[in-house]
Design a protein around this motif. Structure first.
Motif, mmCIF file in Angstrom:
data_model
loop_
_atom_site.group_PDB
_atom_site.id
_atom_site.type_symbol
_atom_site.label_atom_id
_atom_site.label_comp_id
_atom_site.label_asym_id
_atom_site.label_seq_id
_atom_site.Cartn_x
_atom_site.Cartn_y
_atom_site.Cartn_z
ATOM 1 N N LEU A 53 3.137 33.522 6.486
ATOM 2 C CA LEU A 53 2.044 32.811 5.822
ATOM 3 C C LEU A 53 1.020 32.334 6.843
ATOM 4 O O LEU A 53 1.356 32.041 7.989
ATOM 5 C CB LEU A 53 2.584 31.599 5.050
ATOM 6 C CG LEU A 53 3.646 31.879 3.987
ATOM 7 C CD1 LEU A 53 4.144 30.579 3.385
ATOM 8 C CD2 LEU A 53 3.106 32.791 2.920
ATOM 9 N N VAL A 54 -0.234 32.221 6.408
ATOM 10 C CA VAL A 54 -1.295 31.681 7.256
ATOM 11 C C VAL A 54 -1.172 30.159 7.220
ATOM 12 O O VAL A 54 -1.199 29.550 6.141
ATOM 13 C CB VAL A 54 -2.688 32.123 6.758
ATOM 14 C CG1 VAL A 54 -3.774 31.511 7.618
ATOM 15 C CG2 VAL A 54 -2.796 33.632 6.758
ATOM 16 N N ALA A 55 -1.022 29.547 8.383
ATOM 17 C CA ALA A 55 -0.811 28.102 8.461
ATOM 18 C C ALA A 55 -2.056 27.347 7.995
ATOM 19 O O ALA A 55 -3.161 27.605 8.465
ATOM 20 C CB ALA A 55 -0.470 27.708 9.893
ATOM 21 N N GLY A 56 -1.874 26.443 7.044
ATOM 22 C CA GLY A 56 -2.963 25.591 6.581
ATOM 23 C C GLY A 56 -3.917 26.221 5.589
ATOM 24 O O GLY A 56 -4.858 25.574 5.146
ATOM 25 N N ALA A 57 -3.711 27.455 5.219
ATOM 26 C CA ALA A 57 -4.618 28.126 4.281
ATOM 27 C C ALA A 57 -4.169 27.864 2.847
ATOM 28 O O ALA A 57 -2.981 27.914 2.539
ATOM 29 C CB ALA A 57 -4.649 29.620 4.545
ATOM 30 N N THR A 58 -5.134 27.569 1.975
ATOM 31 C CA THR A 58 -4.852 27.365 0.558
ATOM 32 C C THR A 58 -5.927 28.035 -0.281
ATOM 33 O O THR A 58 -7.046 28.246 0.182
ATOM 34 C CB THR A 58 -4.811 25.864 0.189
ATOM 35 O OG1 THR A 58 -6.064 25.276 0.511
ATOM 36 C CG2 THR A 58 -3.691 25.142 0.905
ATOM 37 N N VAL A 59 -5.559 28.353 -1.503
ATOM 38 C CA VAL A 59 -6.501 28.901 -2.477
ATOM 39 C C VAL A 59 -6.445 27.998 -3.699
ATOM 40 O O VAL A 59 -5.372 27.778 -4.260
ATOM 41 C CB VAL A 59 -6.141 30.355 -2.854
ATOM 42 C CG1 VAL A 59 -7.031 30.853 -3.965
ATOM 43 C CG2 VAL A 59 -6.248 31.257 -1.641
ATOM 44 N N LYS A 60 -7.602 27.460 -4.093
ATOM 45 C CA LYS A 60 -7.666 26.603 -5.276
ATOM 46 C C LYS A 60 -8.185 27.422 -6.445
ATOM 47 O O LYS A 60 -9.141 28.185 -6.307
ATOM 48 C CB LYS A 60 -8.572 25.406 -5.025
ATOM 49 C CG LYS A 60 -7.997 24.448 -4.009
ATOM 50 C CD LYS A 60 -8.865 23.246 -3.811
ATOM 51 C CE LYS A 60 -8.258 22.338 -2.746
ATOM 52 N NZ LYS A 60 -9.122 21.205 -2.444
ATOM 53 N N ALA A 61 -7.538 27.241 -7.597
ATOM 54 C CA ALA A 61 -7.900 28.005 -8.789
ATOM 55 C C ALA A 61 -7.851 27.100 -10.008
ATOM 56 O O ALA A 61 -7.192 26.062 -10.001
ATOM 57 C CB ALA A 61 -6.955 29.184 -8.967
ATOM 58 N N THR A 62 -8.544 27.514 -11.067
ATOM 59 C CA THR A 62 -8.548 26.794 -12.334
ATOM 60 C C THR A 62 -7.902 27.667 -13.392
ATOM 61 O O THR A 62 -8.190 28.863 -13.477
ATOM 62 C CB THR A 62 -9.990 26.462 -12.763
ATOM 63 O OG1 THR A 62 -10.615 25.713 -11.722
ATOM 64 C CG2 THR A 62 -10.010 25.648 -14.043
ATOM 65 N N VAL A 63 -7.035 27.070 -14.208
ATOM 66 C CA VAL A 63 -6.373 27.803 -15.285
ATOM 67 C C VAL A 63 -7.376 27.987 -16.422
ATOM 68 O O VAL A 63 -7.909 27.017 -16.954
ATOM 69 C CB VAL A 63 -5.123 27.052 -15.779
ATOM 70 C CG1 VAL A 63 -4.511 27.761 -16.968
ATOM 71 C CG2 VAL A 63 -4.117 26.916 -14.656
ATOM 72 N N VAL A 64 -7.647 29.242 -16.782
ATOM 73 C CA VAL A 64 -8.608 29.550 -17.838
ATOM 74 C C VAL A 64 -7.905 29.647 -19.185
ATOM 75 O O VAL A 64 -8.350 29.074 -20.177
ATOM 76 C CB VAL A 64 -9.361 30.865 -17.524
ATOM 77 C CG1 VAL A 64 -10.296 31.239 -18.651
ATOM 78 C CG2 VAL A 64 -10.111 30.745 -16.215
ATOM 79 N N SER A 65 -6.787 30.384 -19.239
ATOM 80 C CA SER A 65 -6.077 30.548 -20.507
ATOM 81 C C SER A 65 -4.655 31.027 -20.256
ATOM 82 O O SER A 65 -4.308 31.430 -19.145
ATOM 83 C CB SER A 65 -6.802 31.553 -21.405
ATOM 84 O OG SER A 65 -6.750 32.840 -20.826
ATOM 85 N N HIS A 66 -3.858 30.959 -21.312
ATOM 86 C CA HIS A 66 -2.515 31.528 -21.327
ATOM 87 C C HIS A 66 -2.498 32.588 -22.417
ATOM 88 O O HIS A 66 -3.219 32.488 -23.408
ATOM 89 C CB HIS A 66 -1.459 30.467 -21.654
ATOM 90 C CG HIS A 66 -1.362 29.376 -20.640
ATOM 91 N ND1 HIS A 66 -0.827 29.566 -19.393
ATOM 92 C CD2 HIS A 66 -1.741 28.076 -20.682
ATOM 93 C CE1 HIS A 66 -0.866 28.431 -18.721
ATOM 94 N NE2 HIS A 66 -1.430 27.508 -19.478
ATOM 95 N N GLY A 67 -1.663 33.599 -22.250
ATOM 96 C CA GLY A 67 -1.602 34.637 -23.270
ATOM 97 C C GLY A 67 -0.383 35.516 -23.096
ATOM 98 O O GLY A 67 0.491 35.246 -22.277
#
Length: 103
Positions: A53-67
């Motif tokens: 893993l890349v140390a300290g790296a994050t990806v932020k995302a928003t939940v749009v829908s479930h299906g």
């Protein structure tokens, strides 16, 4: 800038603004989630590859829908034995939108 993240046992190449269908994540719609398993980050000429893993790296995302995905039909048959079995499966998914990739 793009990143390779791991979620739900699969790896995805993501960029800011993309929508993506991933394995179901237990989160509410319009809530923000953080994907911390970042395997690679690339932007311009710079490429960072993690071990694993890349140390300290994050990806932020928003939940749009479930299906639920399309039905996959399973048909099993044994010739000459009068055995036939029908089955179906629909996989649950969560659609997310990538908001930010940070190192």
């Amino acid at each position: 800038m793009y990143a390779v993240v791991k979620t739900g046992g699969k790896q995805y190449r993501v960029a800011v603004g993309e929508k993506l269908k991933v394995e179901q994540i237990p989160a509410d719609i319009d809530s923000q989630i953080v994907l911390e398993e970042v395997l690679m980050v690339a932007g311009g000429d710079e490429v960072k590859v993690g071990t694993p893993l890349v140390a300290g790296a994050t990806v932020k995302a928003t939940v749009v829908s479930h299906g639920r995905g399309e039905k996959v039909r399973i048909f099993k048959m044994r010739r000459r034995k009068h055995y036939q079995k029908h089955q179906g499966h629909r996989q649950n998914y969560t659609e997310i939108r990538i908001d930010e990739i940070s190192l």
